[in-house]
Design a protein around this motif. Sequence first.
Motif, PDB file in Angstrom:
ATOM      1  N   ARG A  31      -3.042   2.156  15.452  1.00 37.25           N
ATOM      2  CA  ARG A  31      -1.908   1.390  14.936  1.00 37.25           C
ATOM      3  C   ARG A  31      -2.279  -0.027  14.469  1.00 37.25           C
ATOM      4  O   ARG A  31      -1.771  -0.494  13.434  1.00 37.25           O
ATOM      5  N   LEU A  63       0.970   4.342  -2.797  1.00 39.20           N
ATOM      6  CA  LEU A  63       0.821   5.773  -2.475  1.00 39.20           C
ATOM      7  C   LEU A  63       1.939   6.588  -3.124  1.00 39.20           C
ATOM      8  O   LEU A  63       1.725   7.710  -3.577  1.00 39.20           O
ATOM      9  N   ILE A  73      -2.102  -5.092  -1.307  1.00 38.02           N
ATOM     10  CA  ILE A  73      -2.154  -6.462  -0.776  1.00 38.02           C
ATOM     11  C   ILE A  73      -1.868  -6.366   0.730  1.00 38.02           C
ATOM     12  O   ILE A  73      -1.061  -5.528   1.148  1.00 38.02           O
ATOM     13  N   PRO A  74      -2.526  -7.216   1.560  1.00 32.83           N
ATOM     14  CA  PRO A  74      -2.287  -7.135   3.013  1.00 32.83           C
ATOM     15  C   PRO A  74      -0.798  -7.145   3.364  1.00 32.83           C
ATOM     16  O   PRO A  74      -0.012  -7.903   2.785  1.00 32.83           O
ATOM     17  N   SER A  75      -0.432  -6.294   4.305  1.00 38.50           N
ATOM     18  CA  SER A  75       0.992  -6.090   4.584  1.00 38.50           C
ATOM     19  C   SER A  75       1.684  -7.333   5.147  1.00 38.50           C
ATOM     20  O   SER A  75       2.876  -7.531   4.931  1.00 38.50           O
ATOM     21  N   THR A  76       0.951  -8.185   5.859  1.00 37.66           N
ATOM     22  CA  THR A  76       1.571  -9.405   6.402  1.00 37.66           C
ATOM     23  C   THR A  76       2.083 -10.266   5.243  1.00 37.66           C
ATOM     24  O   THR A  76       3.202 -10.791   5.284  1.00 37.66           O
ATOM     25  N   PHE A 135      -6.742   1.222   5.773  1.00 36.92           N
ATOM     26  CA  PHE A 135      -6.554   2.672   5.732  1.00 36.92           C
ATOM     27  C   PHE A 135      -7.820   3.392   5.264  1.00 36.92           C
ATOM     28  O   PHE A 135      -8.486   2.930   4.330  1.00 36.92           O
ATOM     29  N   ALA A 174       0.823  -1.217   0.000  1.00 31.73           N
ATOM     30  CA  ALA A 174       0.000   0.000   0.000  1.00 31.73           C
ATOM     31  C   ALA A 174       0.860   1.271   0.000  1.00 31.73           C
ATOM     32  O   ALA A 174       0.558   2.240  -0.699  1.00 31.73           O
ATOM     33  N   GLN A 175       1.950   1.242   0.760  1.00 31.28           N
ATOM     34  CA  GLN A 175       2.801   2.432   0.855  1.00 31.28           C
ATOM     35  C   GLN A 175       3.434   2.750  -0.499  1.00 31.28           C
ATOM     36  O   GLN A 175       3.593   3.917  -0.859  1.00 31.28           O
ATOM     37  N   TYR A 193      -3.176   0.131  10.970  1.00 33.05           N
ATOM     38  CA  TYR A 193      -1.993   0.346  10.112  1.00 33.05           C
ATOM     39  C   TYR A 193      -1.324  -0.991   9.854  1.00 33.05           C
ATOM     40  O   TYR A 193      -1.005  -1.339   8.720  1.00 33.05           O
ATOM     41  N   ASP A 194      -1.107  -1.744  10.939  1.00 29.20           N
ATOM     42  CA  ASP A 194      -0.396  -3.016  10.800  1.00 29.20           C
ATOM     43  C   ASP A 194      -1.161  -4.006   9.927  1.00 29.20           C
ATOM     44  O   ASP A 194      -0.559  -4.840   9.260  1.00 29.20           O
ATOM     45  N   ARG A 195      -2.473  -3.892   9.931  1.00 27.87           N
ATOM     46  CA  ARG A 195      -3.273  -4.803   9.097  1.00 27.87           C
ATOM     47  C   ARG A 195      -3.526  -4.231   7.706  1.00 27.87           C
ATOM     48  O   ARG A 195      -4.205  -4.837   6.893  1.00 27.87           O
ATOM     49  N   GLY A 196      -3.002  -3.043   7.442  1.00 26.67           N
ATOM     50  CA  GLY A 196      -3.168  -2.441   6.121  1.00 26.67           C
ATOM     51  C   GLY A 196      -4.576  -1.912   5.881  1.00 26.67           C
ATOM     52  O   GLY A 196      -5.038  -1.856   4.738  1.00 26.67           O
ATOM     53  N   TYR A 214      -3.118   7.072   7.587  1.00 24.47           N
ATOM     54  CA  TYR A 214      -1.848   7.176   6.860  1.00 24.47           C
ATOM     55  C   TYR A 214      -2.040   7.667   5.425  1.00 24.47           C
ATOM     56  O   TYR A 214      -1.325   8.533   4.938  1.00 24.47           O
TER      57      TYR A 214
END
Lengths: 217, 354
Positions: free
Chosen positions: B238, A95, A108-111, B246, A91-92, B241-244, B262
């Motif tokens: 937070r 952006l 896509i999910p960050s994990t 937004f 996601a970042q 954020y950690d789970r994406g 974010y």
Amino acid sequence: MTLLDFARGIGMEIALSIFALGVLWRLFSLLLLPWSKERSVKRADAPSSLVAGTQGFFRHMWPAQTSASMFVTINGYVFHIGLAIVVFGFAQHILFIKGLFGLTWPGIPSTFINIVAVITLASLVAALVRRISNPVTRLLSGFNDYFSWTVTALPVLTGLLAVGHYIEPYETILALHILSVELLLIWFPFGKLMHAFLVFLTRSETGIFYSRRGVDI
Amino acid sequence: MAEHETVGELLARRGITRRALLKYTAYLASVMALAPSASKVMAQALSETRRQSVIWLSFQECTGCTESLTRSFSPTLEDLIFDLISLDYHETLQAVSGAAAEEARLAAMEENKGKYVVVVDGSVSTKDGGVYSTNAGKTNLEVLKETAADALAVISVGTCAAFGGIPHANPNPTGAVAVSDIIKDKPIINIPGCPPIAEAIAGTVGYLVTFGSIPELDDKGRPKSFFGDSIHDRCYRRPFYDRGLFAKSFDDEGARKGWCLYEVGCKGPVTYNACATLKWNGGVSFPIQSGHGCLGCSEPNFWDKGSFYRALPADTGVNGGVVAGAAVAGAAVGAASAWMARRRKERAIEEAKS
Ligand code: SF4
């Protein structure tokens, strides 16, 4: 101006400018070169250049069946696909691209991205170990190969460190991550990373060349 | 007011009990992450010391910092700070004006030479000798140098005094700078924020008065007890954020569900302050809780880091024209080098023929 301000501002502008200048310079200077005339007579059953080029490109996507090249191929796919997922799925990063071009898509999910990034980094390390441990590739490798590897691996490493907040303060590691991407952009047109553009030309051209001569690849 | 009475005597005279003082010191100890036993030591030390002489200088500012400290609508713990200090000069709060006010400043400086604390809010104009901000016929620059010369320490309250703040923002017409750009030979504590949190001001002054020393500071001169963690480290959003997860705009489903801000420009990950823990207005809320991303107001140059609504990973304004120009130049150089190669080839063929 902090390091992060520099990386997000003027640093990015310089890196993107050098990237655009370099890529277009290399593409134009290559594509506008005079093409050497084919002096051989084309085989009667040889396919058209378009078909031969396409066939050649796809044929080279899979290697001859030796275990060593199998490792290189599979490992190569792992880090190329990994890089694509991390660069375009996080996601970042979306952006960042949105900021530049206004284009956006769902992330896509960050994990999952984190797992892919770790695999990608491991795969890049494996590629380097293979390059160094194999006498032939070691002999063939020079500064261009090692530096291109470094500028590819650094953004993955710094990105993982930034996301996990492993280095404090966060703004410093974030700045280093962006700067590492800028280094990659600057080096890209002048080193072997340019294959990202040239691979389509080189593989197709080889395909045409071989098919004209009836070489089975 | 008895000039030489101790804080304990003053509190007794005002009817403030030792219990209230203990409550205050316990509160100070907790917000500054000191050991619980520190509160008793602080209370004891405070009640026995004379009130700390403080000279408060207001320069290029909006009075928001003073407002932050005095805004309380009912007596709060932070208000007690005014009982611990002898506020000998404060342009906004003092009753006297004109020459009498200036005399009070000079008298306090003389009487407490080497022991008084200077609090500054606002940046210092330096352009053209600092003429863009004057008071009683003197530039802020002169008053700062004169007052800080015999001070024990200087506390820069607010982002303007700490880092130059909004007056320092591009194009900075008054040549505004931070206090630390002028004063080099005194300990300086920065308590930035636009405005700073009242507890951070009161806590830092309280610490200085109690222990007579400077609290531990970070690399930007901020007390670590208030500026040690980023907003993001302590933000209740937070987990999103950690789970994406937004919010994409301020009124979409994500925003209504309280997801991370974010993508709508929150600068919490690179901003160090205590908003997420101490909050504002007596712990009621803070900007992120109210649905707006952090602006990063306690960081240097927060005004000049691109739009507040631009996400942190986005560039702060790459000039598309420059990049496009570079692309055109690259194409031209490439075409020229190909043309030269062609020419060389043609010439070689001609030479071979002749
Ligand atoms: S709202 Fe801001 S500070 Fe809170 S988690 Fe999201 S990015 Fe971090």
